[in-house]
Design an enzyme around this catalytic site. Structure first.
Site, short mmCIF file in Angstrom:
data_model
loop_
_atom_site.label_atom_id
_atom_site.label_comp_id
_atom_site.label_asym_id
_atom_site.label_seq_id
_atom_site.Cartn_x
_atom_site.Cartn_y
_atom_site.Cartn_z
N SER A 8 0.85 -1.18 0.00
CA SER A 8 0.00 0.00 0.00
C SER A 8 0.89 1.23 0.00
O SER A 8 1.85 1.32 0.77
CB SER A 8 -0.89 0.01 1.25
OG SER A 8 -1.46 1.29 1.44
N ASP A 35 -4.67 3.17 -2.60
CA ASP A 35 -5.82 3.32 -1.72
C ASP A 35 -6.59 4.58 -2.12
O ASP A 35 -6.25 5.68 -1.70
CB ASP A 35 -5.37 3.42 -0.26
CG ASP A 35 -4.53 2.22 0.16
OD1 ASP A 35 -5.11 1.21 0.53
OD2 ASP A 35 -3.28 2.33 0.09
N HIS A 66 -7.73 0.10 -5.07
CA HIS A 66 -8.71 -0.26 -4.04
C HIS A 66 -9.62 0.96 -3.88
O HIS A 66 -9.25 1.95 -3.24
CB HIS A 66 -7.99 -0.61 -2.75
CG HIS A 66 -8.91 -0.94 -1.62
ND1 HIS A 66 -8.47 -1.07 -0.31
CD2 HIS A 66 -10.25 -1.19 -1.58
CE1 HIS A 66 -9.49 -1.36 0.46
NE2 HIS A 66 -10.58 -1.43 -0.29
N GLY A 143 -9.96 3.47 5.71
CA GLY A 143 -9.90 4.92 5.79
C GLY A 143 -8.56 5.47 6.22
O GLY A 143 -8.17 6.55 5.79
N PHE A 144 -7.84 4.74 7.07
CA PHE A 144 -6.57 5.25 7.60
C PHE A 144 -5.58 4.10 7.74
O PHE A 144 -5.96 2.98 8.07
CB PHE A 144 -6.77 5.92 8.96
CG PHE A 144 -7.69 7.11 8.91
CD1 PHE A 144 -7.20 8.36 8.55
CD2 PHE A 144 -9.03 6.98 9.21
CE1 PHE A 144 -8.05 9.46 8.49
CE2 PHE A 144 -9.89 8.07 9.15
CZ PHE A 144 -9.39 9.32 8.79
N GLY A 145 -4.30 4.40 7.51
CA GLY A 145 -3.25 3.43 7.72
C GLY A 145 -2.86 3.35 9.19
O GLY A 145 -3.25 4.19 10.00
N GLY A 146 -2.08 2.32 9.51
CA GLY A 146 -1.54 2.19 10.85
C GLY A 146 -2.49 1.67 11.90
O GLY A 146 -2.19 1.74 13.10
N ASP A 176 -6.13 -6.98 4.11
CA ASP A 176 -5.59 -5.62 4.12
C ASP A 176 -5.96 -4.95 5.43
O ASP A 176 -7.14 -4.85 5.77
CB ASP A 176 -6.17 -4.85 2.92
CG ASP A 176 -5.69 -3.41 2.85
OD1 ASP A 176 -4.81 -3.02 3.64
OD2 ASP A 176 -6.21 -2.67 1.98
N SER A 199 2.40 0.17 6.52
CA SER A 199 3.33 0.62 7.56
C SER A 199 4.47 -0.35 7.79
O SER A 199 5.61 0.06 8.02
CB SER A 199 2.56 0.84 8.87
OG SER A 199 1.55 1.80 8.71
#
Length: 228
Positions: A8, A35, A66, A143-146, A176, A199
């Site tokens: 990603s 993304d 995606h 919606g958000f990484g990490g 994912d 990440s």
């Protein structure tokens, strides 16, 4: 199992995307996931097809889009023809006529993927698997990484693997969200064969070593699968 590793680009430096996608390819990752977020289906805003297109000639590896967007149908040709994405993944929750949308992606010459949010049951896609090339089980809320990996999604992954195998379908099963050295083996044991990491690839000083570590961890299941 030979795990497929997808990077990603969400944690990348958006001012240096061309540099970062080239680094991903050098690290030996199998393909790149873009993304795409519209600020409506998920509370974040990221890339348009023109940004992806600008990076297309920087690498030879495959791209998957995606689409975390409402009503993806009108822009499907742009993700395939303009942005050069070989796989386009839509969310079951966002498509009014999911079978038609997946068929349209295939009609454009791309592979069709469908994603399920954590709260969406597997049953939402059982009747469209005949026009599906990739099934993505979200292991976080998109919606958000990490974010932290949701172990509660493993029974859904296992049920999806059992259904794919029972019907003899040629469908990649991707996960994912929160995928890293400490979680990838459990996702693999549940039956996933494609792993999208963000990440975990970008956090350290050496992306090649991080990619190798993820592949090794995915293989540590030794063929043990979690019962659906």
């Amino acid at each position: 199992m030979t795990p497929t590793l997808v990077a990603s680009v969400l944690p990348a430096d958006f001012a240096e995307l061309g540099r970062d996608v080239a680094e991903i390819e050098r690290a030996g990752v199998d393909r790149i996931q873009w993304d795409v977020m519209d600020g409506r289906f998920v509370p974040n805003l990221t890339f348009g097809p023109d940004v992806i297109a600008a990076c297309r000639d920087r690498v030879t590896m495959g791209f998957e889009a995606h689409l975390m967007v409402e009503d993806p149908d009108p822009m499907l040709p742009r993700w395939v023809i303009e942005a050069g994405c070989e796989i386009v993944i839509v969310h079951a929750e966002a498509c009014r006529h999911l079978h038609r949308t997946l068929s349209s992606i295939r009609g454009l010459g791309a592979r069709a993927g469908v994603a399920l949010n954590p709260a969406t049951p597997l049953g939402a896609v059982l009747d469209v698997l005949d026009v599906t090339d990739l099934l993505l089980i979200m292991t976080v809320n998109p919606g958000f990484g990490g974010q932290r990996y949701l172990t509660s999604m493993e029974p859904k992954i296992a049920a999806a693997r059992a259904e794919i195998d029972r019907r003899g379908l040629d469908i990649e099963l991707e996960v994912d969200g929160g995928i890293g050295p400490g979680t990838i083996a459990a996702a693999a044991a549940a039956g996933a064969d494609v792993f999208c990491a963000g990440s975990a690839l970008f956090a350290g000083p050496n992306m090649t070593e991080a990619a190798h570590a993820l592949r090794a961890a995915a293989r540590e299941t030794n063929g043990r699968l979690v019962a659906p």
